[in-house]
Design a protein around this motif. Structure first.
Motif, mmCIF file in Angstrom:
data_model
loop_
_atom_site.group_PDB
_atom_site.id
_atom_site.type_symbol
_atom_site.label_atom_id
_atom_site.label_comp_id
_atom_site.label_asym_id
_atom_site.label_seq_id
_atom_site.Cartn_x
_atom_site.Cartn_y
_atom_site.Cartn_z
ATOM 1 N N MET A 1 -7.397 -2.123 -13.648
ATOM 2 C CA MET A 1 -7.117 -1.462 -12.382
ATOM 3 C C MET A 1 -5.717 -0.848 -12.424
ATOM 4 O O MET A 1 -4.824 -1.358 -13.106
ATOM 5 N N GLU A 2 -5.516 0.213 -11.655
ATOM 6 C CA GLU A 2 -4.167 0.724 -11.461
ATOM 7 C C GLU A 2 -3.409 -0.261 -10.572
ATOM 8 O O GLU A 2 -3.910 -0.699 -9.532
ATOM 9 N N LEU A 3 -2.208 -0.602 -10.986
ATOM 10 C CA LEU A 3 -1.376 -1.476 -10.171
ATOM 11 C C LEU A 3 -0.809 -0.683 -9.003
ATOM 12 O O LEU A 3 -0.691 0.543 -9.073
ATOM 13 N N ASP A 423 -8.733 -3.447 -0.698
ATOM 14 C CA ASP A 423 -9.591 -2.436 -1.318
ATOM 15 C C ASP A 423 -9.758 -2.628 -2.823
ATOM 16 O O ASP A 423 -10.801 -2.274 -3.384
ATOM 17 N N VAL A 424 -8.730 -3.164 -3.477
ATOM 18 C CA VAL A 424 -8.780 -3.311 -4.927
ATOM 19 C C VAL A 424 -9.091 -4.743 -5.337
ATOM 20 O O VAL A 424 -10.003 -4.998 -6.126
ATOM 21 N N ILE A 425 -8.340 -5.686 -4.773
ATOM 22 C CA ILE A 425 -8.497 -7.083 -5.205
ATOM 23 C C ILE A 425 -9.645 -7.774 -4.476
ATOM 24 O O ILE A 425 -10.302 -8.658 -5.027
ATOM 25 N N GLY A 426 -9.873 -7.383 -3.219
ATOM 26 C CA GLY A 426 -10.914 -8.049 -2.446
ATOM 27 C C GLY A 426 -10.388 -9.201 -1.616
ATOM 28 O O GLY A 426 -11.118 -10.143 -1.310
ATOM 29 N N ILE A 427 -9.113 -9.155 -1.228
ATOM 30 C CA ILE A 427 -8.495 -10.169 -0.366
ATOM 31 C C ILE A 427 -8.221 -9.514 0.972
ATOM 32 O O ILE A 427 -7.421 -8.573 1.069
ATOM 33 N N LYS A 428 -8.861 -9.994 2.016
ATOM 34 C CA LYS A 428 -8.720 -9.407 3.345
ATOM 35 C C LYS A 428 -7.848 -10.319 4.207
ATOM 36 O O LYS A 428 -8.261 -11.423 4.578
ATOM 37 N N LEU A 429 -6.670 -9.843 4.532
ATOM 38 C CA LEU A 429 -5.706 -10.616 5.308
ATOM 39 C C LEU A 429 -5.966 -10.486 6.801
ATOM 40 O O LEU A 429 -6.453 -9.453 7.278
ATOM 41 N N LYS A 430 -5.594 -11.526 7.543
ATOM 42 C CA LYS A 430 -5.598 -11.430 8.996
ATOM 43 C C LYS A 430 -4.490 -10.465 9.437
ATOM 44 O O LYS A 430 -3.510 -10.257 8.713
ATOM 45 N N PRO A 431 -4.610 -9.879 10.638
ATOM 46 C CA PRO A 431 -3.601 -8.902 11.079
ATOM 47 C C PRO A 431 -2.189 -9.459 11.097
ATOM 48 O O PRO A 431 -1.226 -8.718 10.872
ATOM 49 N N ILE A 442 -2.042 -10.434 -7.063
ATOM 50 C CA ILE A 442 -2.276 -9.832 -8.373
ATOM 51 C C ILE A 442 -2.134 -10.892 -9.461
ATOM 52 O O ILE A 442 -1.058 -11.470 -9.638
ATOM 53 N N LEU A 443 -3.221 -11.159 -10.177
ATOM 54 C CA LEU A 443 -3.219 -12.139 -11.267
ATOM 55 C C LEU A 443 -3.581 -11.439 -12.573
ATOM 56 O O LEU A 443 -4.672 -10.894 -12.718
ATOM 57 N N GLN A 444 -2.634 -11.444 -13.506
ATOM 58 C CA GLN A 444 -2.800 -10.818 -14.822
ATOM 59 C C GLN A 444 -2.816 -11.935 -15.864
ATOM 60 O O GLN A 444 -1.768 -12.328 -16.369
ATOM 61 N N PRO A 445 -3.978 -12.441 -16.227
ATOM 62 C CA PRO A 445 -4.008 -13.606 -17.116
ATOM 63 C C PRO A 445 -3.515 -13.302 -18.524
ATOM 64 O O PRO A 445 -3.016 -14.195 -19.210
ATOM 65 N N ARG A 452 -5.252 -5.385 -16.477
ATOM 66 C CA ARG A 452 -6.463 -6.181 -16.319
ATOM 67 C C ARG A 452 -6.154 -7.302 -15.341
ATOM 68 O O ARG A 452 -5.420 -8.250 -15.662
ATOM 69 N N ILE A 453 -6.664 -7.194 -14.139
ATOM 70 C CA ILE A 453 -6.390 -8.187 -13.093
ATOM 71 C C ILE A 453 -7.714 -8.776 -12.612
ATOM 72 O O ILE A 453 -8.770 -8.178 -12.756
ATOM 73 N N LEU A 454 -7.611 -9.956 -12.013
ATOM 74 C CA LEU A 454 -8.802 -10.570 -11.446
ATOM 75 C C LEU A 454 -9.062 -9.994 -10.057
ATOM 76 O O LEU A 454 -8.130 -9.797 -9.263
ATOM 77 N N VAL A 455 -10.321 -9.662 -9.789
ATOM 78 C CA VAL A 455 -10.729 -9.161 -8.481
ATOM 79 C C VAL A 455 -11.967 -9.910 -8.039
ATOM 80 O O VAL A 455 -12.686 -10.500 -8.835
ATOM 81 N N ALA A 456 -12.207 -9.858 -6.729
ATOM 82 C CA ALA A 456 -13.384 -10.536 -6.178
ATOM 83 C C ALA A 456 -14.640 -9.741 -6.483
ATOM 84 O O ALA A 456 -14.622 -8.511 -6.518
#
Length: 457
Positions: A1-3, A423-431, A442-445, A452-456
């Motif tokens: 993914m683009e960072l 939109d990219v990682i799939g983590i939706k925060l509360k307002p 962002i997790l780059q193992p 290369r990052i982990l996404v949902a």
């Protein structure tokens, strides 16, 4: 993914003198409600957050003591010789006194006053009820009389006790400043959160600079040199270690060790108000890992990412700390993950101020808090660890409106981070969750493949 491409702030927002004045008066008022007559605040280089928060002064190289009657009057700051000018330029009106033993060894001690005379001149009185704030406080889990545990130098405490008299009560009032629910430093002004965002953006940028330029054959010192931190005071030493050094202790600073492909790596950079930490492998993909851990993502990084994702999506105003702790342990409670710390805490000038997250906690999160996502699996196995530690803030609707009005650029950066996470990682925060770091979620193992990052799913 683009960072994410987020332009970090170049100017740190200022905190007005009036904010420090309000803090100090609130501190005196809260101490007075506890029956305190005189407050004493201790600081040294490693334990300066409470004094810096109250006065804008922090000692360099030395120790310092602040003494003030809760009924008012000019606070007195006592320092060694080097910090006299710094103390005189505190953000609240103060008088200063010199006590050479607070300075470094070998400096001129001929002007040293008798300690009891000094404390008397500062306002310590016979029979007064003294409230002392050092750098922590204690609970009934540690002592049947926790308020009597005072964590300042013994000779200073002995002097206070001698001068105040045997019948005087000396009590720890650190909780006024550091209680996780209603301590003064637990709830931050917008100005303070704006400074924390500046720090969080710069340390997360530094981490990405390092990760983006790691190559096998570099020394740990060379890797860390890419960080280019701006010079904000550190709230922890700079951590970077590889190979067996990383396995032995993730708190290690860098060394001359030359890293090679297939090494584990652990890194953390912290400044006042922020810390970014990462752990993983100097590898392009799982094929570069030792054979026995080539399922690293499936075994460790993947379950960790899913837990962190749920952490980010759960945190919010009114959320119970014990519920977050239980959620994390339900996912990573297996002894393989070996969670040695509670999963998250409040952050301030000090990297770990306190936390409402612990087993059985009924404490809830509030608007104005700065919170560190901090879940560290210390597996102690060939799988090593993984990490993606960053900070957020919590603001209610009024707080968010004020943030947008007073710090529109900060608001826009936070919204860009929020959008990337969703939109990219799939983590939706509360307002109410305001991401402060440019790398939240962002997790780059494999650091040799930083995109290369982990996404949902």
């Amino acid at each position: 993914m683009e960072l994410p491409s987020i332009t970090s702030p170049k100017i740190m927002p200022e905190i007005a003198d009036s904010v420090y004045a309000d803090r100090f008066q609130t501190f005196l008022d809260r101490a007075a409600k506890q029956g305190i007559d005189t407050v004493v605040v201790y600081a040294d280089r490693e334990h300066c957050a409470n004094m810096a928060y109250l006065t804008g002064f922090d000692p360099r190289f030395e120790e310092a003591l602040l003494v003030c009657s809760v009924k008012g009057g000019t606070p007195v700051i006592v320092t060694g010789p080097e910090c006299q000018p710094r103390a005189a330029n505190a953000r609240i009106p103060v008088s200063t006194k010199l006590y050479p033993p607070f300075g470094l060894l070998g400096q001129d001690r001929r002007q040293t006053p008798a300690l009891l005379d000094l404390l008397s001149d500062c306002g310590i009185r016979q029979g007064a009820r003294i409230g002392v704030a050092g750098w922590k406080y204690f609970t009934s889990l540690e002592s049947p009389n926790p308020n009597s545990w005072i964590e300042i130098p013994g000779y200073v405490l002995d002097g206070i006790r001698t001068l105040a008299g045997a019948s005087a009560e000396i009590t720890n009032i650190g909780s006024i400043l550091m209680n996780a629910s209603d301590g003064m430093r637990a709830i931050n002004e917008l100005e303070q959160l704006a400074q924390f965002e500046f720090a969080a953006a710069s340390v997360s940028d530094a981490m990405q600079r390092v990760i983006g330029q790691i190559r096998p054959g570099q020394s740990e010192y060379e890797m860390l040199s890419k960080a280019m931190l701006p010079g904000i005071p550190l709230n922890s030493h700079l951590m970077l270690s590889t190979g067996e050094r990383a396995r032995a202790d993730g708190l290690n600073g860098p060394s001359s060790r030359i890293a090679k492909k297939g090494d584990p790596i652990s890194m953390a950079f912290g400044q006042w108000g922020a810390l970014t930490a990462r752990g993983g492998w100097i590898a392009e993909d799982a094929g570069d890992l030792p054979l026995e851990v080539q399922d690293y993502v499936e075994k460790l990084a993947g379950p960790f990412f899913e837990t962190v994702r749920e952490w980010y999506q759960t945190i919010g105003i009114g959320v119970v700390g014990g519920d977050i702790d239980a959620m994390v342990r339900s996912r990573l409670g297996d002894k393989f993950f070996n969670l040695i710390l509670v999963p998250g805490h409040l952050i301030h000038l000090d990297e770990w101020m306190n936390t409402p997250i612990y087993p059985g906690s009924t404490e809830t999160f509030s608007s104005g808090q700065a919170v560190q996502m901090d879940i560290i699996p210390a597996t102690g196995t060939p799988y090593f660890t993984t990490n993606m530690e960053d900070g957020i803030a919590l603001l209610d609707e009024n707080g968010r409106a004020a943030l947008k009005e007073r710090y529109p650029d900060l608001h826009d950066r936070a919204e860009a981070r929020r959008a990337y996470m969703a939109d990219v990682i799939g983590i939706k925060l509360k307002p109410e969750v305001i991401p402060l770091s440019n790398t939240c979620g962002i997790l780059q193992p494999f650091v040799l493949s930083p995109n290369r990052i982990l996404v949902a799913n």
